[in-house]
Motif scaffolding. Structure first.
Motif, PDB file in Angstrom:
ATOM      1  N   ALA A   1       0.823  -1.207   0.000  1.00  0.00           N
ATOM      2  CA  ALA A   1       0.000   0.000   0.000  1.00  0.00           C
ATOM      3  C   ALA A   1       0.861   1.262   0.000  1.00  0.00           C
ATOM      4  O   ALA A   1       0.498   2.272  -0.622  1.00  0.00           O
ATOM      5  CB  ALA A   1      -0.932  -0.008   1.201  1.00  0.00           C
ATOM      6  N   ALA A   2       2.008   1.251   0.678  1.00  0.00           N
ATOM      7  CA  ALA A   2       2.894   2.422   0.736  1.00  0.00           C
ATOM      8  C   ALA A   2       4.169   2.185  -0.057  1.00  0.00           C
ATOM      9  O   ALA A   2       5.222   2.726   0.271  1.00  0.00           O
ATOM     10  CB  ALA A   2       3.236   2.751   2.187  1.00  0.00           C
ATOM     11  N   HIS A   3       4.043   1.401  -1.102  1.00  0.00           N
ATOM     12  CA  HIS A   3       5.238   1.014  -1.847  1.00  0.00           C
ATOM     13  C   HIS A   3       4.957   1.121  -3.337  1.00  0.00           C
ATOM     14  O   HIS A   3       3.911   0.684  -3.803  1.00  0.00           O
ATOM     15  CB  HIS A   3       5.615  -0.425  -1.486  1.00  0.00           C
ATOM     16  N   HIS A   4       5.877   1.759  -4.024  1.00  0.00           N
ATOM     17  CA  HIS A   4       5.704   1.903  -5.469  1.00  0.00           C
ATOM     18  C   HIS A   4       6.989   1.493  -6.162  1.00  0.00           C
ATOM     19  O   HIS A   4       7.974   2.226  -6.171  1.00  0.00           O
ATOM     20  CB  HIS A   4       5.349   3.344  -5.851  1.00  0.00           C
ATOM     21  N   LEU A   5       7.002   0.284  -6.685  1.00  0.00           N
ATOM     22  CA  LEU A   5       8.156  -0.238  -7.406  1.00  0.00           C
ATOM     23  C   LEU A   5       9.430  -0.106  -6.581  1.00  0.00           C
ATOM     24  O   LEU A   5      10.427   0.458  -7.014  1.00  0.00           O
ATOM     25  CB  LEU A   5       8.312   0.463  -8.764  1.00  0.00           C
ATOM     26  N   THR A   6       9.359  -0.594  -5.326  1.00  0.00           N
ATOM     27  CA  THR A   6      10.440  -0.625  -4.332  1.00  0.00           C
ATOM     28  C   THR A   6      10.810   0.750  -3.818  1.00  0.00           C
ATOM     29  O   THR A   6      11.815   0.902  -3.139  1.00  0.00           O
ATOM     30  CB  THR A   6      11.713  -1.295  -4.886  1.00  0.00           C
ATOM     31  N   MET A   7      10.031   1.788  -4.083  1.00  0.00           N
ATOM     32  CA  MET A   7      10.292   3.132  -3.549  1.00  0.00           C
ATOM     33  C   MET A   7       9.164   3.494  -2.591  1.00  0.00           C
ATOM     34  O   MET A   7       7.996   3.484  -2.969  1.00  0.00           O
ATOM     35  CB  MET A   7      10.355   4.170  -4.672  1.00  0.00           C
ATOM     36  N   HIS A   8       9.468   3.744  -1.344  1.00  0.00           N
ATOM     37  CA  HIS A   8       8.451   4.062  -0.345  1.00  0.00           C
ATOM     38  C   HIS A   8       7.913   5.475  -0.598  1.00  0.00           C
ATOM     39  O   HIS A   8       8.639   6.448  -0.490  1.00  0.00           O
ATOM     40  CB  HIS A   8       9.033   3.977   1.065  1.00  0.00           C
ATOM     41  N   VAL A   9       6.637   5.552  -0.921  1.00  0.00           N
ATOM     42  CA  VAL A   9       6.056   6.844  -1.232  1.00  0.00           C
ATOM     43  C   VAL A   9       5.757   7.643   0.026  1.00  0.00           C
ATOM     44  O   VAL A   9       5.376   8.812  -0.058  1.00  0.00           O
ATOM     45  CB  VAL A   9       4.759   6.654  -2.047  1.00  0.00           C
ATOM     46  N   VAL A  10       5.928   7.048   1.207  1.00  0.00           N
ATOM     47  CA  VAL A  10       5.694   7.804   2.428  1.00  0.00           C
ATOM     48  C   VAL A  10       6.791   8.840   2.653  1.00  0.00           C
ATOM     49  O   VAL A  10       6.694   9.676   3.548  1.00  0.00           O
ATOM     50  CB  VAL A  10       5.639   6.856   3.647  1.00  0.00           C
ATOM     51  N   ALA A  11       7.831   8.816   1.842  1.00  0.00           N
ATOM     52  CA  ALA A  11       8.911   9.790   1.997  1.00  0.00           C
ATOM     53  C   ALA A  11       8.417  11.197   1.775  1.00  0.00           C
ATOM     54  O   ALA A  11       8.828  12.136   2.464  1.00  0.00           O
ATOM     55  CB  ALA A  11      10.040   9.475   1.015  1.00  0.00           C
ATOM     56  N   ALA A  12       7.524  11.364   0.810  1.00  0.00           N
ATOM     57  CA  ALA A  12       7.013  12.701   0.529  1.00  0.00           C
ATOM     58  C   ALA A  12       6.183  13.216   1.695  1.00  0.00           C
ATOM     59  O   ALA A  12       6.153  14.421   1.966  1.00  0.00           O
ATOM     60  CB  ALA A  12       6.175  12.671  -0.742  1.00  0.00           C
ATOM     61  N   ALA A  13       5.509  12.325   2.397  1.00  0.00           N
ATOM     62  CA  ALA A  13       4.717  12.758   3.539  1.00  0.00           C
ATOM     63  C   ALA A  13       5.603  13.243   4.681  1.00  0.00           C
ATOM     64  O   ALA A  13       5.184  14.033   5.514  1.00  0.00           O
ATOM     65  CB  ALA A  13       3.827  11.615   4.020  1.00  0.00           C
TER      66      ALA A  13
END
Length: 349
Positions: free
Chosen positions: A313-325
């Motif tokens: 859910a918080a993962h996009h092609l091995t990149m954690h999208v929660v970083a932007a948050a």
């Protein structure tokens, strides 16, 4: 002495009676005419019956010849069509599994075990472990395309070491494809989705013994159309399409590997679809076990889809999208070793 006139009268009377007895009477003439008419009609009837019988026999002979000609034409048409190898026979098992009835060969058992492991990997970690997933998809894509080419070009006598060659050569070409998918990941993404559409089309066609789409032209059009549709869907919605691709392909090859070991006949479906070689065309017959295996593919696909969407859910092609948050750029968030797209292209949300 009698008078002369009496003698003359007697002579005339005797002569008259003699002439009357020597000539046919009207009754005898009538009877003779009736007999002649009867004989004539009998002769005519007999002649007519003979002619009719002759004409009937001739017409029957002509009809029989016509039927023979039509049967020969039908036999020629049937001979021109490929005759499939009957299911559940020794030649059928040799064509599908590389060996006759009984336990599978060692190489087929190894193939089944490898496919089961790869299927479990795609269903569980296919989206998270991005680069290994590309390698597995490249292996499956190039390996299956190589097998299709070899099967359709196989001579009637088969290849030397046929059962080994039909597995080893696709695997070797598949390894080359795995390397290509690993380095050309930006193109491989769409090929992965297109391959999943191709596998989905094979799955749909396998639900009937006549392969759902009976027409030989409509079937490849359906296969190519589904692959193209999945590739286009990846262009507009990459994330959900990759979820679908990894889950469905993983579930399908898992059951494919199970059938390599159980020899239930599931493999005969894709082989009947993709192998149109008249010398090695097989019969595909559905049974309860195959229906259960097809249903298990659906169940396993749905479970894998739900698991991967929750797990990533918080993962996009091995990149954690929660970083932007957190107020950080996405490329500063730690990645899994050896995976992921270049940091500059990672999306943020």
């Amino acid at each position: 002495m009698l008078p002369k006139w009496l003698l003359f009268f007697t002579f005339i009377l005797v002569l008259t009676l003699t002439s009357i007895d020597g000539q046919p009477t009207p009754t005898s003439i009538i009877k003779r005419q009736e007999s002649d008419v009867i004989d004539y009609h009998r002769t005519g009837i007999t002649r007519t019956s003979t002619e009719v019988a002759t004409e009937t026999s001739n017409s029957d002979k002509d009809d029989k010849d016509d039927k023979d000609d039509s049967n020969k034409g039908q036999n020629n048409e049937s001979d021109s069509k490929p005759k499939p190898i009957p299911a559940q026979t020794t030649p059928w098992f040799e064509a599908v599994y590389g060996s006759g009835t009984g336990a599978p060969k060692t190489i087929m058992s190894c193939l089944g075990a490898i496919l089961i492991v790869l299927g479990l990997f795609l269903c569980s970690m296919g989206f998270r472990m991005f680069r290994p997933m590309l390698c597995v998809m490249g292996l499956l894509t190039f390996g299956s395309m190589t097998w299709i080419a070899l099967a359709n070009c196989k001579p009637s006598s088969g290849y030397p070491y046929d059962s080994i060659l039909m597995i080893v050569v696709p695997v070797c070409v598949g390894l080359v494809g795995a390397g290509g998918f690993y380095f050309l990941w930006n193109i491989a993404l769409y090929l992965v989705c297109a391959f999943s559409g191709f596998i989905f089309a094979i799955f749909v066609l396998s639900w009937r013994g006549d392969l759902v789409i009976v027409h030989n032209i409509g079937r490849p059009c359906f296969l190519g159309g589904m692959a193209l549709l999945a590739g286009i869907a990846a262009f507009f919605a990459l994330r959900p399409t990759l979820f679908f691709a990894t889950s469905f392909v993983g579930a399908y090859i898992f059951m494919f590997g199970v059938d390599c070991l159980s020899r239930s006949g599931l493999i005969a479906g894709p082989q009947a679809i993709l192998n149109r070689n008249p010398s090695h065309y097989i019969e595909y017959v559905l049974n309860k076990i195959i229906y259960v295996m097809l249903a298990m593919i659906i169940l396993m696909f749905l479970m894998s889809m739900a698991w991967q969407m929750l797990f990533n859910a918080a993962h996009h092609l091995t990149m954690h999208v929660v970083a932007a948050a957190k107020g950080k750029p996405a490329h500063e968030e730690p990645k899994e070793e050896g995976d992921g797209r270049p940091p500059s292209t990672a999306p943020t949300s």
